[in-house]
Write an enzyme that holds these catalytic residues in place. Structure first.
Site, PDB file in Angstrom:
ATOM      1  CB  VAL A  56      45.420  41.841  44.266  1.00  0.00           C
ATOM      2  CG1 VAL A  56      44.078  41.152  44.476  1.00  0.00           C
ATOM      3  CG2 VAL A  56      46.560  40.813  44.267  1.00  0.00           C
ATOM      4  N   GLY A  57      47.171  43.780  41.683  1.00  0.00           N
ATOM      5  CA  GLY A  57      48.314  44.667  41.537  1.00  0.00           C
ATOM      6  C   GLY A  57      49.549  43.930  41.037  1.00  0.00           C
ATOM      7  CB  VAL A 113      39.330  37.201  49.005  1.00  0.00           C
ATOM      8  CG1 VAL A 113      39.541  35.717  48.795  1.00  0.00           C
ATOM      9  CG2 VAL A 113      38.427  37.779  47.929  1.00  0.00           C
ATOM     10  N   GLY A 168      39.942  41.961  42.959  1.00  0.00           N
ATOM     11  CA  GLY A 168      40.533  43.237  42.579  1.00  0.00           C
ATOM     12  C   GLY A 168      39.741  43.896  41.460  1.00  0.00           C
ATOM     13  N   GLY A 176      40.537  46.690  39.935  1.00  0.00           N
ATOM     14  CA  GLY A 176      41.437  47.727  39.410  1.00  0.00           C
ATOM     15  C   GLY A 176      41.437  47.651  37.896  1.00  0.00           C
ATOM     16  CG  HIS A 180      29.847  70.044  13.856  1.00  0.00           C
ATOM     17  ND1 HIS A 180      29.380  69.620  15.079  1.00  0.00           N
ATOM     18  CD2 HIS A 180      28.796  69.954  12.999  1.00  0.00           C
ATOM     19  CE1 HIS A 180      28.091  69.308  14.974  1.00  0.00           C
ATOM     20  NE2 HIS A 180      27.717  69.491  13.710  1.00  0.00           N
ATOM     21  CB  ALA A 195      53.562  50.392  28.144  1.00  0.00           C
TER      22      ALA A 195
HETATM   23  P1  FAD Z   1      58.180  44.583  31.465  1.00  0.00           P
HETATM   24  O1  FAD Z   1      57.287  44.849  30.319  1.00  0.00           O
HETATM   25  O2  FAD Z   1      57.708  43.760  32.582  1.00  0.00           O
HETATM   26  O3  FAD Z   1      59.505  43.983  30.846  1.00  0.00           O
HETATM   27  C1  FAD Z   1      60.583  43.590  31.638  1.00  0.00           C
HETATM   28  C2  FAD Z   1      61.383  42.583  30.850  1.00  0.00           C
HETATM   29  O4  FAD Z   1      62.569  42.298  31.569  1.00  0.00           O
HETATM   30  C3  FAD Z   1      60.677  41.246  30.660  1.00  0.00           C
HETATM   31  O5  FAD Z   1      60.719  40.885  29.303  1.00  0.00           O
HETATM   32  C4  FAD Z   1      61.470  40.279  31.540  1.00  0.00           C
HETATM   33  O6  FAD Z   1      61.497  38.961  31.021  1.00  0.00           O
HETATM   34  C5  FAD Z   1      62.838  40.912  31.503  1.00  0.00           C
HETATM   35  N1  FAD Z   1      63.668  40.584  32.666  1.00  0.00           N
HETATM   36  C6  FAD Z   1      63.345  40.672  33.977  1.00  0.00           C
HETATM   37  N2  FAD Z   1      64.395  40.348  34.754  1.00  0.00           N
HETATM   38  C7  FAD Z   1      65.401  40.061  33.907  1.00  0.00           C
HETATM   39  C8  FAD Z   1      66.740  39.648  34.102  1.00  0.00           C
HETATM   40  N3  FAD Z   1      67.258  39.521  35.318  1.00  0.00           N
HETATM   41  N4  FAD Z   1      67.495  39.417  33.008  1.00  0.00           N
HETATM   42  C9  FAD Z   1      66.983  39.547  31.747  1.00  0.00           C
HETATM   43  N5  FAD Z   1      65.724  39.944  31.514  1.00  0.00           N
HETATM   44  C10 FAD Z   1      64.948  40.204  32.573  1.00  0.00           C
HETATM   45  N6  FAD Z   1      50.276  49.520  30.460  1.00  0.00           N
HETATM   46  C11 FAD Z   1      49.835  50.503  29.647  1.00  0.00           C
HETATM   47  O7  FAD Z   1      50.464  51.565  29.587  1.00  0.00           O
HETATM   48  N7  FAD Z   1      48.709  50.346  28.888  1.00  0.00           N
HETATM   49  C12 FAD Z   1      47.991  49.208  28.920  1.00  0.00           C
HETATM   50  O8  FAD Z   1      46.984  49.105  28.211  1.00  0.00           O
HETATM   51  C13 FAD Z   1      48.418  48.154  29.753  1.00  0.00           C
HETATM   52  N8  FAD Z   1      47.749  46.984  29.806  1.00  0.00           N
HETATM   53  C14 FAD Z   1      48.209  45.967  30.583  1.00  0.00           C
HETATM   54  C15 FAD Z   1      47.481  44.787  30.637  1.00  0.00           C
HETATM   55  C16 FAD Z   1      47.921  43.734  31.420  1.00  0.00           C
HETATM   56  C17 FAD Z   1      47.137  42.452  31.451  1.00  0.00           C
HETATM   57  C18 FAD Z   1      49.118  43.871  32.163  1.00  0.00           C
HETATM   58  C19 FAD Z   1      49.639  42.736  32.987  1.00  0.00           C
HETATM   59  C20 FAD Z   1      49.842  45.054  32.138  1.00  0.00           C
HETATM   60  C21 FAD Z   1      49.390  46.120  31.349  1.00  0.00           C
HETATM   61  N9  FAD Z   1      50.056  47.337  31.312  1.00  0.00           N
HETATM   62  C22 FAD Z   1      49.595  48.353  30.516  1.00  0.00           C
HETATM   63  C23 FAD Z   1      51.274  47.571  32.091  1.00  0.00           C
HETATM   64  C24 FAD Z   1      52.506  47.408  31.186  1.00  0.00           C
HETATM   65  O9  FAD Z   1      52.486  46.126  30.603  1.00  0.00           O
HETATM   66  C25 FAD Z   1      53.770  47.613  31.996  1.00  0.00           C
HETATM   67  O10 FAD Z   1      53.716  48.876  32.639  1.00  0.00           O
HETATM   68  C26 FAD Z   1      54.989  47.577  31.090  1.00  0.00           C
HETATM   69  O11 FAD Z   1      55.103  46.355  30.403  1.00  0.00           O
HETATM   70  C27 FAD Z   1      56.263  47.782  31.925  1.00  0.00           C
HETATM   71  O12 FAD Z   1      57.351  47.825  31.066  1.00  0.00           O
HETATM   72  P2  FAD Z   1      58.816  47.428  31.578  1.00  0.00           P
HETATM   73  O13 FAD Z   1      59.664  47.435  30.344  1.00  0.00           O
HETATM   74  O14 FAD Z   1      59.199  48.266  32.718  1.00  0.00           O
HETATM   75  O15 FAD Z   1      58.670  45.949  32.140  1.00  0.00           O
HETATM   76  P1  NAD Z   2      45.490  47.852  40.329  1.00  0.00           P
HETATM   77  O1  NAD Z   2      46.323  48.450  41.378  1.00  0.00           O
HETATM   78  O2  NAD Z   2      44.965  48.695  39.235  1.00  0.00           O
HETATM   79  O3  NAD Z   2      44.206  47.149  40.957  1.00  0.00           O
HETATM   80  C1  NAD Z   2      44.302  46.172  41.945  1.00  0.00           C
HETATM   81  C2  NAD Z   2      43.047  46.245  42.797  1.00  0.00           C
HETATM   82  O4  NAD Z   2      43.033  45.127  43.652  1.00  0.00           O
HETATM   83  C3  NAD Z   2      43.000  47.485  43.669  1.00  0.00           C
HETATM   84  O5  NAD Z   2      41.747  48.116  43.510  1.00  0.00           O
HETATM   85  C4  NAD Z   2      43.176  46.946  45.072  1.00  0.00           C
HETATM   86  O6  NAD Z   2      42.498  47.692  46.047  1.00  0.00           O
HETATM   87  C5  NAD Z   2      42.619  45.559  44.938  1.00  0.00           C
HETATM   88  N1  NAD Z   2      43.129  44.598  45.909  1.00  0.00           N
HETATM   89  C6  NAD Z   2      44.388  44.456  46.371  1.00  0.00           C
HETATM   90  N2  NAD Z   2      44.469  43.436  47.238  1.00  0.00           N
HETATM   91  C7  NAD Z   2      43.213  42.902  47.322  1.00  0.00           C
HETATM   92  C8  NAD Z   2      42.664  41.808  48.036  1.00  0.00           C
HETATM   93  N3  NAD Z   2      43.408  41.063  48.842  1.00  0.00           N
HETATM   94  N4  NAD Z   2      41.350  41.552  47.865  1.00  0.00           N
HETATM   95  C9  NAD Z   2      40.580  42.303  47.041  1.00  0.00           C
HETATM   96  N5  NAD Z   2      41.064  43.343  46.344  1.00  0.00           N
HETATM   97  C10 NAD Z   2      42.368  43.645  46.470  1.00  0.00           C
HETATM   98  O7  NAD Z   2      46.363  46.618  39.772  1.00  0.00           O
HETATM   99  P2  NAD Z   2      46.059  45.643  38.559  1.00  0.00           P
HETATM  100  O8  NAD Z   2      44.703  45.846  38.055  1.00  0.00           O
HETATM  101  O9  NAD Z   2      46.488  44.303  39.029  1.00  0.00           O
HETATM  102  O10 NAD Z   2      47.090  46.155  37.499  1.00  0.00           O
HETATM  103  C11 NAD Z   2      48.498  46.165  37.798  1.00  0.00           C
HETATM  104  C12 NAD Z   2      49.196  47.283  37.105  1.00  0.00           C
HETATM  105  O11 NAD Z   2      49.184  47.094  35.698  1.00  0.00           O
HETATM  106  C13 NAD Z   2      48.546  48.606  37.393  1.00  0.00           C
HETATM  107  O12 NAD Z   2      49.447  49.394  38.120  1.00  0.00           O
HETATM  108  C14 NAD Z   2      48.263  49.222  36.079  1.00  0.00           C
HETATM  109  O13 NAD Z   2      48.804  50.503  35.992  1.00  0.00           O
HETATM  110  C15 NAD Z   2      48.910  48.312  35.053  1.00  0.00           C
HETATM  111  N6  NAD Z   2      47.911  48.108  33.991  1.00  0.00           N
HETATM  112  C16 NAD Z   2      47.589  49.163  33.220  1.00  0.00           C
HETATM  113  C17 NAD Z   2      46.609  49.026  32.264  1.00  0.00           C
HETATM  114  C18 NAD Z   2      46.255  50.213  31.427  1.00  0.00           C
HETATM  115  O14 NAD Z   2      47.009  51.166  31.423  1.00  0.00           O
HETATM  116  N7  NAD Z   2      45.148  50.184  30.722  1.00  0.00           N
HETATM  117  C19 NAD Z   2      45.966  47.827  32.089  1.00  0.00           C
HETATM  118  C20 NAD Z   2      46.306  46.766  32.914  1.00  0.00           C
HETATM  119  C21 NAD Z   2      47.302  46.926  33.862  1.00  0.00           C
END
Ligand code: FAD
Ligand code: NAD
Length: 479
Positions: free
Chosen positions: A277-278, A245, A188, A190, A451, A327
């Protein structure tokens, strides 16, 4: 039966905890149920974003960037350092401390605002009640006038590459490696793949990214994605598009990955394999069938524009509902819903949500891409300014990339801005504000920019929309 709350929120990620703080600030008696526990078995707030997402990934991006700067980029300034080395456990410990500080900060904010944190797994049951099961299996039913579901998302897993959490890992595992892998495979290309690939690539891994699609970053403006691909490949990321893959298995302390591409089969061996992969909504066991909640065709909780579910007084926000998994998108939905519960006429503008990929340079965008405008038959005009012509970018030796501003052909209203380049995340935010105020490209062009700043590139792109740029040769006819 415990006390009745005005609002009970399930999930304390950036959607849920922001909704909780806002609701409490508006005078609503608010509780937030969270299932995540720390290593001492205590409730852990902050969700994916603070614990295993935005914050830890940015901490590692910053550490690895400083390392790469010291190793590769200081010579041009006339600075020489002894060979830079990286202590991976110290880097990870710094990241963990930042996470701890921030999650503890949310606990403090809950206390300050009077939000009750309830440790356990929540489920919406009939009659707008929440059933909470704690870690010891004790069950309590919480009554709520309103419920907000903010249960977030989890990584998608694919059958050809099952995680073993040692060699085949997801983003969470990739934030906790104890040493730099020699060869790192990533499925992936992404957002996560590019960010974590950048971290480990800067620290010395040979990074190979296997992306199923033929197109790189299809949701980003195509011209910006092309430029980003060029820059990132130059940094050493080996991005292979159209790679499907078919199998990944651990053999003799390494991962053997088979994939097909352009009709032929390939095999690569890696020390670690990250599956990125998402993410998918975490909707299992979250509500009973008689609760009134439904899922849409993609597995998200169904909501309308105001994040109202089909059950009265039950809302859903953040990654568990449609829209970009970001977020800030979830947090703004949390504010909107808390305000609506408190009787205000709040709404959210889904058209101007910025997105950023924190590679170096960053890739950032807001509004419509050129390809989307073309597909929708909307007439537009484009202004582009390359950082190579920016005095500030050159002074910093950060002159790769460009700012692209798109405006409506007739009204001149800004329709989108897409940037790859230094400080792109902050630069695009200037345009988000302009768009919120209904600005035209000319409004931005008439604004005074300090600037020398990187933001002058935004100014020049706005000027370039009608052929008025000063610091590049204008190709289009001036109006
Ligand atoms: P979450 O943050 O997933 O929080 C959900 C919470 O609900 C969790 O704490 C979970 O334990 C709790 N929960 C779930 N089910 C239950 C239940 N039944 N009872 C009680 N608690 C429960 N986004 C950005 O905007 N900028 C970034 O730079 C960015 N970087 C990222 C990097 C990585 C590696 C990853 C994985 C994600 C990134 N994201 C980024 C995406 C961002 O983290 C998510 O979009 C955001 O956290 C979603 O917020 P949320 O509150 O909807 O869910
Ligand atoms: P993504 O959707 O950004 O990228 C996943 C990539 O994997 C895509 O390009 C897709 O085509 C590819 N893919 C899917 N299945 C595949 C397969 N079987 N083989 C090869 N490639 C495959 O998802 P992500 O990078 O996993 O991130 C998940 C979510 O977390 C995103 O929606 C993103 O918005 C959020 N996130 C945001 C930030 C940020 O805002 N900076 C940082 C990290 C994550």
């Amino acid at each position: 039966m415990s006390e009745k709350y005005d609002v009970v929120i399930i999930g304390a990620g950036p959607a849920g905890y922001v909704a909780a703080i806002k609701a409490a600030q508006l005078g609503l008696n608010t509780a937030c149920v969270e299932q995540w526990l720390d290593d001492k078995g205590k409730i852990l707030l902050g969700g994916t974003c603070l614990n295993v997402g935005c914050i830890p990934s940015k901490a590692l991006l910053d550490s690895s960037y400083k390392f790469a700067e010291a190793r590769d980029h200081l010579g041009v300034h006339g600075i020489s350092v002894e060979a830079a080395t990286i202590n991976v456990p110290a880097m990870i410990a710094r990241k963990d401390n930042i996470v701890k500080q921030l999650t503890g900060g949310i606990a403090g904010l809950f206390q300050h605002n009077g939000v009750t944190a309830i440790s356990g797994t929540g489920k919406v049951i009939a009659g707008a009640k929440v059933e909470v099961t704690d870690k010891d299996g004790n069950v309590q039913i919480i009554e709520a006038a309103n419920i907000i579901v903010a249960a977030g998302s989890v990584p998608v897993h694919i059958p050809p590459a099952p995680l073993d959490n040692e060699y085949i890992i997801d983003s969470t595992g990739a934030l906790d490696l104890t040493e730099v892998p020699g060869r790192l495979g990533i499925i992936g290309a992404g957002v996560i793949g590019l960010e974590l690939g950048s971290v480990w690539g800067r620290l010395g891994s040979d990074v190979v990214m296997l992306e199923a699609l033929e197109e790189f970053l299809p949701l980003v403006d195509a011209q910006i994605a092309k430029e980003a691909a060029k820059i990132l490949k130059k940094q050493g990321l080996d991005i292979r598009l159209g790679a499907r893959v078919t199998n990944a298995e651990v053999k003799d302390g390494a991962v053997e990955v088979s994939y097909s591409s352009a009709g032929s089969e390939h095999v690569e061996t890696f020390d670690k394999l990250i599956v990125a992969v998402g993410r998918r909504p975490r909707s299992e066991e979250l509500f009973t069938t008689d609760s009134g909640l439904t899922l849409d065709e993609r597995g998200y909780i169904y909501v309308n524009d105001f994040c109202e579910t089909e059950a009265p007084h039950v809302y859903a926000i953040g990654d568990i509902v449609r829209g970009p998994m970001l977020a800030h998108k979830g947090s703004e939905e949390g504010v909107m819903v808390a305000e609506r519960i408190a009787g205000k006429q709040a709404q959210m503008n889904y058209d101007y949500i910025p997105g950023v990929i924190y590679t170096h340079p960053e890739v950032a965008g807001v509004g419509q891409t050129e390809q989307a405008l073309k597909a929708n038959g909307i007439d537009y005009k484009v202004g582009i300014f390359p950082f190579a012509a920016s005095g500030r970018a050159l002074a910093s030796s950060e002159a790769e990339g460009m700012v692209k501003l798109i405006a409506h052909a007739e009204t001149d209203r800004i329709l989108g801005c897409h940037i790859v380049g230094p400080g792109a995340a902050d630069l695009v935010q200037e345009v988000v504000i302009a768009m919120e105020f209904g600005s035209s490209a000319e409004d931005l062009a008439l604004t005074v920019f300090a600037h020398p700043t990187l933001s002058e590139a935004v100014h020049e792109a706005a000027l370039a929309v009608d052929g008025h740029a000063i610091h590049i040769a204008n190709r289009k006819k001036r109006k």
